[in-house]
Scaffold this active site. Sequence first.
Site, mmCIF file in Angstrom:
data_model
loop_
_atom_site.group_PDB
_atom_site.id
_atom_site.type_symbol
_atom_site.label_atom_id
_atom_site.label_comp_id
_atom_site.label_asym_id
_atom_site.label_seq_id
_atom_site.Cartn_x
_atom_site.Cartn_y
_atom_site.Cartn_z
ATOM 1 N N ARG A 134 4.901 5.479 -7.715
ATOM 2 C CA ARG A 134 4.717 4.339 -6.824
ATOM 3 C C ARG A 134 3.408 4.455 -6.060
ATOM 4 O O ARG A 134 3.042 5.549 -5.634
ATOM 5 C CB ARG A 134 5.886 4.278 -5.840
ATOM 6 C CG ARG A 134 7.129 3.696 -6.448
ATOM 7 C CD ARG A 134 8.318 3.843 -5.569
ATOM 8 N NE ARG A 134 8.082 3.532 -4.164
ATOM 9 C CZ ARG A 134 9.018 3.485 -3.248
ATOM 10 N NH1 ARG A 134 10.277 3.709 -3.599
ATOM 11 N NH2 ARG A 134 8.745 3.212 -2.001
ATOM 12 N N LYS B 205 18.255 7.944 -1.430
ATOM 13 C CA LYS B 205 19.070 6.718 -1.535
ATOM 14 C C LYS B 205 19.083 6.194 -2.972
ATOM 15 O O LYS B 205 20.133 5.874 -3.515
ATOM 16 C CB LYS B 205 18.541 5.612 -0.604
ATOM 17 C CG LYS B 205 18.517 5.997 0.864
ATOM 18 C CD LYS B 205 18.082 4.834 1.756
ATOM 19 C CE LYS B 205 16.664 4.376 1.537
ATOM 20 N NZ LYS B 205 15.624 5.360 1.918
ATOM 21 N N ARG C 11 7.098 12.700 -6.161
ATOM 22 C CA ARG C 11 8.102 12.126 -7.069
ATOM 23 C C ARG C 11 7.520 11.107 -8.048
ATOM 24 O O ARG C 11 6.511 10.471 -7.784
ATOM 25 C CB ARG C 11 9.266 11.528 -6.280
ATOM 26 C CG ARG C 11 8.928 10.288 -5.508
ATOM 27 C CD ARG C 11 10.102 9.850 -4.637
ATOM 28 N NE ARG C 11 9.817 8.613 -3.960
ATOM 29 C CZ ARG C 11 10.625 7.997 -3.117
ATOM 30 N NH1 ARG C 11 11.809 8.521 -2.836
ATOM 31 N NH2 ARG C 11 10.279 6.867 -2.552
ATOM 32 N N ARG D 226 17.007 -3.087 7.037
ATOM 33 C CA ARG D 226 16.031 -2.160 7.570
ATOM 34 C C ARG D 226 15.619 -2.520 8.989
ATOM 35 O O ARG D 226 14.830 -1.792 9.592
ATOM 36 C CB ARG D 226 14.795 -2.213 6.695
ATOM 37 C CG ARG D 226 14.345 -0.798 6.270
ATOM 38 C CD ARG D 226 13.759 -0.752 5.061
ATOM 39 N NE ARG D 226 12.773 0.064 4.572
ATOM 40 C CZ ARG D 226 12.747 0.379 3.270
ATOM 41 N NH1 ARG D 226 13.689 -0.018 2.460
ATOM 42 N NH2 ARG D 226 11.775 1.104 2.815
HETATM 43 P P1 AMP Z 1 11.559 1.435 -0.676
HETATM 44 O O1 AMP Z 1 11.479 1.317 -2.159
HETATM 45 O O2 AMP Z 1 12.925 1.124 -0.139
HETATM 46 O O3 AMP Z 1 11.009 2.739 -0.150
HETATM 47 O O4 AMP Z 1 10.616 0.290 -0.082
HETATM 48 C C1 AMP Z 1 9.227 0.274 -0.339
HETATM 49 C C2 AMP Z 1 8.530 -0.684 0.607
HETATM 50 O O5 AMP Z 1 9.039 -2.005 0.412
HETATM 51 C C3 AMP Z 1 8.761 -0.411 2.089
HETATM 52 O O6 AMP Z 1 7.860 0.571 2.603
HETATM 53 C C4 AMP Z 1 8.534 -1.799 2.694
HETATM 54 O O7 AMP Z 1 7.152 -2.103 2.751
HETATM 55 C C5 AMP Z 1 9.166 -2.698 1.647
HETATM 56 N N1 AMP Z 1 10.620 -2.916 1.887
HETATM 57 C C6 AMP Z 1 11.655 -2.527 1.106
HETATM 58 N N2 AMP Z 1 12.832 -2.925 1.622
HETATM 59 C C7 AMP Z 1 12.525 -3.578 2.771
HETATM 60 C C8 AMP Z 1 13.302 -4.223 3.761
HETATM 61 N N3 AMP Z 1 14.656 -4.246 3.693
HETATM 62 N N4 AMP Z 1 12.645 -4.799 4.801
HETATM 63 C C9 AMP Z 1 11.311 -4.774 4.909
HETATM 64 N N5 AMP Z 1 10.506 -4.178 4.009
HETATM 65 C C10 AMP Z 1 11.112 -3.589 2.936
#
Ligand code: AMP
Length: 222
Positions: free
Chosen positions: A165, A17, A131, A92
Amino acid sequence: MTHPTVLILLGPPGAGKGTQARMLEEKFGLVQLSTGDLLRAAVAAGTKAGKAAKAVMEAGELVSDAIVLAILKDRLTEPDTAKGVILDGFPRTPGQAEALDALLAEQDLKISAAVSIEVDDAAMVERVSGRYTCGSCGEGYHDSFKQPVNAGTCDKCGSTEFKRRADDNAETVGARLTAYHAQTAPLIAYYETRGVLRTVDGMSAIETIAADLDAVVTQVSA
Ligand code: AMP
């Protein structure tokens, strides 16, 4: 006047994404809104929301809708979002999807397309665990699949700083995939019912997925 494009990218961690959103930003002048990036910035800045989100993110679980929505709404008030946005990692949960519908309706906007990037779960653990990104421009790399041409130097900006990360490790990826299937995957049916769902094959080469997404964005922004 053409309506601003509102594109949603759906898919589990590792589906691509973020990579694809960055490419679409450059090509179409849209702005990538990653709630993960916004939350990581809040954690780094030590804000109240960031403090509440930190442990939840480290466990690979979802941060509360209230925190995520507040952060997203705030970002949407910035003027650079006027031409259109790519929502990466949001919504989400069904609650977030309904809140987004209400937010867009208030501004007389609607979802242009929700694209589900379809991938095999089994491949995602390896993709995510290896990554890393350039610490300066954010270009993405991978231990096995995409190293910089000159070791240790970013191909795009020449920086020698890279970062990983905290949640990109095998254990946390498992929890993140579980959260995806339990809470986010139902949104595929939600957007199908609304007639805005598109699917692309996320196991293809990055360029092939990019071409498929270009076609969707070109069509929906016409
Ligand atoms: P990502 O960078 O999208 O993989 O998000 C990393 C982490 O941020 C996720 O595992 C969640 O803990 C939190 N997170 C990101 N976006 C959301 C969302 N829309 N709703 C809830 N938690 C989120």
